[in-house]
Design a protein around this motif. Structure first.
Motif, PDB file in Angstrom:
ATOM      1  N   GLY A  51       0.856  -1.199   0.000  1.00 14.63           N
ATOM      2  CA  GLY A  51       0.000   0.000   0.000  1.00 14.63           C
ATOM      3  C   GLY A  51       0.879   1.233   0.000  1.00 14.63           C
ATOM      4  N   SER A  52       0.681   2.096   0.979  1.00 14.07           N
ATOM      5  CA  SER A  52       1.482   3.333   1.032  1.00 14.07           C
ATOM      6  C   SER A  52       2.682   3.186   1.966  1.00 14.07           C
ATOM      7  N   ARG A  53       3.102   1.934   2.230  1.00 16.01           N
ATOM      8  CA  ARG A  53       4.253   1.681   3.095  1.00 16.01           C
ATOM      9  C   ARG A  53       5.323   0.935   2.301  1.00 16.01           C
ATOM     10  N   ILE A  54       6.567   1.363   2.484  1.00 14.70           N
ATOM     11  CA  ILE A  54       7.686   0.770   1.743  1.00 14.70           C
ATOM     12  C   ILE A  54       8.735   0.308   2.746  1.00 14.70           C
ATOM     13  N   LEU A  55       9.091  -0.976   2.664  1.00 13.29           N
ATOM     14  CA  LEU A  55      10.133  -1.540   3.535  1.00 13.29           C
ATOM     15  C   LEU A  55      11.486  -1.366   2.852  1.00 13.29           C
ATOM     16  N   VAL A  56      12.450  -0.799   3.579  1.00 13.44           N
ATOM     17  CA  VAL A  56      13.762  -0.532   2.979  1.00 13.44           C
ATOM     18  C   VAL A  56      14.876  -1.073   3.867  1.00 13.44           C
ATOM     19  N   HIS A  57      15.975  -1.383   3.241  1.00  7.39           N
ATOM     20  CA  HIS A  57      17.216  -1.710   3.942  1.00  7.39           C
ATOM     21  C   HIS A  57      18.194  -0.554   3.768  1.00  7.39           C
ATOM     22  N   GLY A  58      18.958  -0.291   4.841  1.00  8.20           N
ATOM     23  CA  GLY A  58      20.045   0.673   4.721  1.00  8.20           C
ATOM     24  C   GLY A  58      19.688   2.084   5.134  1.00  8.20           C
ATOM     25  N   LEU A  59      18.624   2.240   5.941  1.00 14.87           N
ATOM     26  CA  LEU A  59      18.221   3.591   6.376  1.00 14.87           C
ATOM     27  C   LEU A  59      18.620   3.785   7.836  1.00 14.87           C
ATOM     28  N   GLU A  60      19.501   4.772   8.087  1.00 20.61           N
ATOM     29  CA  GLU A  60      19.984   5.000   9.450  1.00 20.61           C
ATOM     30  C   GLU A  60      19.175   6.038  10.214  1.00 20.61           C
ATOM     31  N   ALA A  61      18.118   6.602   9.602  1.00 12.14           N
ATOM     32  CA  ALA A  61      17.310   7.621  10.300  1.00 12.14           C
ATOM     33  C   ALA A  61      16.500   6.971  11.419  1.00 12.14           C
ATOM     34  N   ILE A  62      16.254   7.727  12.491  1.00 17.41           N
ATOM     35  CA  ILE A  62      15.565   7.149  13.642  1.00 17.41           C
ATOM     36  C   ILE A  62      14.042   7.225  13.475  1.00 17.41           C
ATOM     37  N   ASP A  63      13.371   6.419  14.303  1.00 20.06           N
ATOM     38  CA  ASP A  63      11.911   6.322  14.292  1.00 20.06           C
ATOM     39  C   ASP A  63      11.270   7.704  14.411  1.00 20.06           C
ATOM     40  N   GLY A  64      10.285   7.959  13.573  1.00 20.20           N
ATOM     41  CA  GLY A  64       9.558   9.227  13.631  1.00 20.20           C
ATOM     42  C   GLY A  64      10.150  10.337  12.782  1.00 20.20           C
ATOM     43  N   THR A  65      11.274  10.076  12.118  1.00 22.60           N
ATOM     44  CA  THR A  65      11.880  11.111  11.272  1.00 22.60           C
ATOM     45  C   THR A  65      10.947  11.436  10.094  1.00 22.60           C
ATOM     46  N   PRO A  66      10.679  12.703   9.855  1.00 24.37           N
ATOM     47  CA  PRO A  66       9.805  13.067   8.731  1.00 24.37           C
ATOM     48  C   PRO A  66      10.451  12.764   7.370  1.00 24.37           C
ATOM     49  N   LEU A  67       9.640  12.243   6.453  1.00 24.69           N
ATOM     50  CA  LEU A  67      10.072  12.028   5.067  1.00 24.69           C
ATOM     51  C   LEU A  67       9.743  13.264   4.246  1.00 24.69           C
ATOM     52  N   VAL A  68      10.690  13.655   3.407  1.00 27.18           N
ATOM     53  CA  VAL A  68      10.546  14.883   2.625  1.00 27.18           C
ATOM     54  C   VAL A  68      10.399  14.585   1.127  1.00 27.18           C
ATOM     55  N   ASP A  69      11.137  13.587   0.624  1.00 32.96           N
ATOM     56  CA  ASP A  69      11.151  13.339  -0.812  1.00 32.96           C
ATOM     57  C   ASP A  69      11.776  11.969  -1.058  1.00 32.96           C
ATOM     58  N   VAL A  70      11.481  11.426  -2.244  1.00 32.08           N
ATOM     59  CA  VAL A  70      12.132  10.207  -2.740  1.00 32.08           C
ATOM     60  C   VAL A  70      12.498  10.476  -4.189  1.00 32.08           C
ATOM     61  N   LYS A  71      13.713  10.056  -4.572  1.00 34.74           N
ATOM     62  CA  LYS A  71      14.158  10.261  -5.953  1.00 34.74           C
ATOM     63  C   LYS A  71      14.803   8.976  -6.458  1.00 34.74           C
ATOM     64  N   PRO A  72      14.710   8.722  -7.755  1.00 32.64           N
ATOM     65  CA  PRO A  72      15.439   7.581  -8.294  1.00 32.64           C
ATOM     66  C   PRO A  72      16.941   7.866  -8.293  1.00 32.64           C
ATOM     67  N   VAL A  73      17.723   6.799  -8.146  1.00 38.77           N
ATOM     68  CA  VAL A  73      19.162   6.907  -8.369  1.00 38.77           C
ATOM     69  C   VAL A  73      19.352   7.081  -9.865  1.00 38.77           C
ATOM     70  N   LEU A  74      20.101   8.132 -10.259  1.00 37.96           N
ATOM     71  CA  LEU A  74      20.305   8.371 -11.688  1.00 37.96           C
ATOM     72  C   LEU A  74      21.389   7.464 -12.234  1.00 37.96           C
ATOM     73  N   GLY A  75      21.085   6.769 -13.307  1.00 38.99           N
ATOM     74  CA  GLY A  75      22.118   6.025 -14.007  1.00 38.99           C
ATOM     75  C   GLY A  75      22.833   6.931 -14.993  1.00 38.99           C
ATOM     76  N   GLY A  76      23.520   6.357 -15.934  1.00 43.67           N
ATOM     77  CA  GLY A  76      24.189   7.149 -16.968  1.00 43.67           C
ATOM     78  C   GLY A  76      23.159   7.835 -17.864  1.00 43.67           C
ATOM     79  N   VAL A  77      23.640   8.787 -18.675  1.00 41.45           N
ATOM     80  CA  VAL A  77      22.740   9.572 -19.513  1.00 41.45           C
ATOM     81  C   VAL A  77      21.899   8.693 -20.418  1.00 41.45           C
ATOM     82  N   ALA A  78      22.461   7.586 -20.913  1.00 36.40           N
ATOM     83  CA  ALA A  78      21.746   6.734 -21.862  1.00 36.40           C
ATOM     84  C   ALA A  78      20.526   6.036 -21.245  1.00 36.40           C
ATOM     85  N   GLU A  79      20.515   5.896 -19.925  1.00 37.47           N
ATOM     86  CA  GLU A  79      19.417   5.166 -19.271  1.00 37.47           C
ATOM     87  C   GLU A  79      18.230   6.045 -18.915  1.00 37.47           C
ATOM     88  N   ARG A  80      18.319   7.354 -19.146  1.00 39.97           N
ATOM     89  CA  ARG A  80      17.282   8.236 -18.601  1.00 39.97           C
ATOM     90  C   ARG A  80      16.011   8.273 -19.439  1.00 39.97           C
TER      91      ARG A  80
END
Lengths: 139, 139
Positions: free
Chosen positions: A110-139
Motif C-alpha cells: 500500500g502506502s508503506r515501503i520496507l527498505v534496507h540501509g536507512l539510518e534515520a531514527i523512528d519518527g523522522t519526517p520524510l521529505v522526498d524520494v528520488k530515483p538513483v540516476l544512471g548514466g545519460v543513456a538510461e534516462r
C-alpha cells in the motif's frame, strides 16, 4: 539572513524504525542499519505508485532532532580528526538538516515501503524520494 | 496533511547562472549545463571553508518555480513514455521541490564557489551542500 525568504517543507510521511535514539543510529545506512518502513501519507500515494522492490532509491528526510546553528564539526565525533565546515560532512547538524539516504526497496505494501540501509531514527519526517540516476543513456 | 508539522528551509545562498528560464535548463547537470556560481550568505561562510577545487559535491536547492501539487508526471515531457509517480522521477514538480545536483567544484573565491554541471536556473535558493560519500573505508 533575517530578511530572506523562507520555504516550507511539508512531511510526506514518516520513518518507522527500531532505532529510537540518535546515539543508536549508525553513521551511515550501509554501516549496520536495521530494516525500516517508510510510511507515506495517503495524500501522496500516487507519487510512490511506481516504486518497485529490488530497486535502490534516494530518500530525503528532515532530521528534526539536529542542531541548525552548527557550522563546523568534527567528522564522526572523532577527536583525532580536524574540525570541518559542515558542508564538507554528512553531520545531521547543519543549517537545513536534510538527510540524504541511499536505500534498497525490499517490499511495497500500500502506502508503506520496507527498505534496507536507512539510518534515520523512528519518527523522522520524510521529505522526498528520488530515483538513483544512471548514466545519460538510461534516462 | 493539514495538521502535520511544517519545517522551515532558510536559503544559505543563491545560484548565479546564465540559465534564466526553466525551459533553457538541461534535464540534468551533465547534459550541457554552463558554469555557475554558488553565492553563499556570509553567515554560513564557515560551513563552506573546507570545500576544495577539483572535488565533487552534492548541492541541494529549493526549486522555487516548481509546482508542488503534481504527483504523477511524464518523464522528460516525452509523450512516448508512460506517466510515473513523481517519486520515481527527477522532475522539479513534486510535493517538496528539493533539487539534488552532483557538481564539480572549479574555484572558490571567498564565499562564492564556481561549479560545473549545475542545471538550476539563476536565482535558485541553495539549501545544503554535502560531500559525495565514497566507500566505508574512506569515511
Amino acid at each position: 539572513m533575517e530578511n530572506e525568504p523562507r520555504f516550507e517543507v511539508v512531511p510526506v510521511g514518516w520513518v518507522e524504525s527500531p532505532l529510537t535514539e540518535r546515539a543508536q543510529a549508525p553513521r551511515q545506512g550501509d554501516e549496520g542499519a536495521p530494516p525500516a518502513w517508510l510510511a507515506f501519507e495517503a495524500a501522496v500515494a500516487e507519487a510512490i505508485r511506481d516504486i518497485r522492490p529490488g530497486t535502490e532509491v534516494l530518500v530525503l528526510t528532515w532530521l528534526d532532532r539536529a542542531r541548525r546553528d552548527v557550522l563546523v564539526t568534527r567528522p564522526r565525533d572523532d577527536p583525532d580528526r580536524p574540525p570541518l565546515g559542515v558542508f564538507s560532512t554528512r553531520s545531521p547538524d547543519r543549517p537545513n538538516p536534510i538527510g540524504l539516504h541511499r536505500v534498497q526497496v525490499v517490499a511495497v505494501e500500500g502506502s508503506r515501503i520496507l527498505v534496507h540501509g536507512l539510518e534515520a531514527i523512528d519518527g523522522t519526517p520524510l521529505v522526498d524520494v528520488k530515483p538513483v540516476l544512471g548514466g545519460v543513456a538510461e534516462r
